[in-house]
Write a protein that holds these residues in place. Sequence first.
Motif, PDB file in Angstrom:
ATOM      1  N   ARG A   6      -7.402  17.549   8.002  1.00  0.00           N
ATOM      2  CA  ARG A   6      -8.268  18.313   8.910  1.00  0.00           C
ATOM      3  C   ARG A   6      -7.635  18.257  10.288  1.00  0.00           C
ATOM      4  N   PHE A   7      -7.855  19.314  11.063  1.00  0.00           N
ATOM      5  CA  PHE A   7      -7.261  19.387  12.391  1.00  0.00           C
ATOM      6  C   PHE A   7      -8.310  19.786  13.416  1.00  0.00           C
ATOM      7  N   GLY A   8      -8.331  19.067  14.539  1.00  0.00           N
ATOM      8  CA  GLY A   8      -9.263  19.345  15.617  1.00  0.00           C
ATOM      9  C   GLY A   8      -8.536  19.546  16.927  1.00  0.00           C
ATOM     10  N   VAL A   9      -9.138  20.333  17.825  1.00  0.00           N
ATOM     11  CA  VAL A   9      -8.569  20.539  19.153  1.00  0.00           C
ATOM     12  C   VAL A   9      -9.625  20.202  20.190  1.00  0.00           C
ATOM     13  N   ASN A  10      -9.223  19.389  21.162  1.00  0.00           N
ATOM     14  CA  ASN A  10     -10.113  18.932  22.223  1.00  0.00           C
ATOM     15  C   ASN A  10      -9.978  19.891  23.413  1.00  0.00           C
ATOM     16  N   LEU A  11     -11.019  20.696  23.647  1.00  0.00           N
ATOM     17  CA  LEU A  11     -10.985  21.734  24.671  1.00  0.00           C
ATOM     18  C   LEU A  11     -11.398  21.138  26.013  1.00  0.00           C
ATOM     19  N   LEU A  12     -10.491  21.140  26.962  1.00  0.00           N
ATOM     20  CA  LEU A  12     -10.652  20.373  28.197  1.00  0.00           C
ATOM     21  C   LEU A  12     -10.993  21.208  29.421  1.00  0.00           C
ATOM     22  N   SER A  13     -10.536  22.447  29.445  1.00  0.00           N
ATOM     23  CA  SER A  13     -10.553  23.207  30.689  1.00  0.00           C
ATOM     24  C   SER A  13     -11.836  24.015  30.848  1.00  0.00           C
ATOM     25  N   LEU A 220       1.320  13.848  22.286  1.00  0.00           N
ATOM     26  CA  LEU A 220       2.457  14.711  22.624  1.00  0.00           C
ATOM     27  C   LEU A 220       2.831  15.490  21.371  1.00  0.00           C
ATOM     28  N   VAL A 221       2.782  16.818  21.461  1.00  0.00           N
ATOM     29  CA  VAL A 221       3.099  17.689  20.323  1.00  0.00           C
ATOM     30  C   VAL A 221       4.019  18.793  20.826  1.00  0.00           C
ATOM     31  N   GLU A 222       5.201  18.899  20.231  1.00  0.00           N
ATOM     32  CA  GLU A 222       6.122  19.955  20.652  1.00  0.00           C
ATOM     33  C   GLU A 222       7.114  20.245  19.534  1.00  0.00           C
ATOM     34  N   VAL A 223       7.307  21.533  19.255  1.00  0.00           N
ATOM     35  CA  VAL A 223       8.328  21.970  18.310  1.00  0.00           C
ATOM     36  C   VAL A 223       9.663  22.008  19.044  1.00  0.00           C
ATOM     37  N   LEU A 279      -4.938  17.641  22.152  1.00  0.00           N
ATOM     38  CA  LEU A 279      -5.516  18.123  23.396  1.00  0.00           C
ATOM     39  C   LEU A 279      -5.228  19.617  23.542  1.00  0.00           C
ATOM     40  N   GLU A 280      -6.059  20.281  24.310  1.00  0.00           N
ATOM     41  CA  GLU A 280      -5.974  21.741  24.443  1.00  0.00           C
ATOM     42  C   GLU A 280      -4.566  22.253  24.758  1.00  0.00           C
ATOM     43  N   PRO A 281      -3.787  21.616  25.658  1.00  0.00           N
ATOM     44  CA  PRO A 281      -2.451  22.159  25.939  1.00  0.00           C
ATOM     45  C   PRO A 281      -1.528  22.193  24.717  1.00  0.00           C
ATOM     46  N   SER A 282      -1.839  21.413  23.678  1.00  0.00           N
ATOM     47  CA  SER A 282      -1.007  21.386  22.468  1.00  0.00           C
ATOM     48  C   SER A 282      -1.560  22.256  21.350  1.00  0.00           C
ATOM     49  N   MET A 283      -2.599  23.049  21.636  1.00  0.00           N
ATOM     50  CA  MET A 283      -3.267  23.807  20.584  1.00  0.00           C
ATOM     51  C   MET A 283      -2.304  24.756  19.875  1.00  0.00           C
ATOM     52  N   GLU A 284      -1.519  25.498  20.634  1.00  0.00           N
ATOM     53  CA  GLU A 284      -0.601  26.459  20.022  1.00  0.00           C
ATOM     54  C   GLU A 284       0.554  25.748  19.318  1.00  0.00           C
TER      55      GLU A 284
END
Length: 296
Positions: A6-13, A220-223, A279-284
């Motif tokens: 399961r995957f969740g995104v924490n919307l901060l802004s 930290l999430v980055e391709v 976190l929201e900045p890593s959503m995409e």
Amino acid sequence: MSRPFRFGVNLLSPASAHEWRAKCRRAEDLGYDVLLVPDHLGMPAPFPALVAAAEATGRPRLGTFVLNTGFWNPTLLAREIATTDALTGGRLEIGLGAGYAAAEHESAGLPWGSPGERVDHLAHTVRELKRLYAEDPLQGLLAQESGPPFLIGGNGDRLLALTAEHADIAAFTGARDDPGTPGRLLALSTEEFAHRVARYEEFERARRETPVERNLLLQLVEVTDDRAKVVEPLAARSGHLSLDQVLELPIVLVGTVEEMAQQLIDQRERFGISYLSVLEPSMEALAPVIDVLRGK
């Protein structure tokens, strides 16, 4: 047998109503299973934000990640939860934590207790919520008969024991307090993290017959094709860890999409973690990994 991911995104802004709904629909389109809102001053208030998220989407569940229980009276919190559960059609999950930001308590004019006092209040809150869920008038309001499931997050032994006793989802922080800088968190090395998971498992075996879902917030999430270059800034801030150690951290997910997907599969096998949050900045950035792991 492993739980499915399961995957969740924490919307901060903070955002306008139009922007908020568009952001929630984008997260749903990307494949996120849970839309999450934190509980920090300067960020969206969690309960109205989750009601708006429910109105904009149809599939994802909705959660707090996590409520700072020091901000809340349990009886008033129970009313907020029950109303939100009703208005979201029973899609609500409640994440709870003891809090770590003294400055926010000071800004709100609320007491900032010792670590032990904050954990005491969290434990009291959990027990009171369970009691209140079973009573009228909340029973007539809750969409989920037993109340929304609890996610409890923490790192110390008392929090891990409380999680093992009461949580439906066990959340691991992957970090610890920096004794030299109040409010600053230090990443746990992979060995330290493995020790915390093993300690939780001791508590869980003593209290449950069936393990619960486990969560980890990825920091930290980055391709990328150059993993070392991406983590260099984090390694520079983490003086207690080498570059190689930072690359191995469970909370760091960098590499090709295939490498990232395999890392999460390996971590699920080693640590039992199947629910990943970003976190929201890593959503995409996480979206292509979600595509690879969907249904696995």
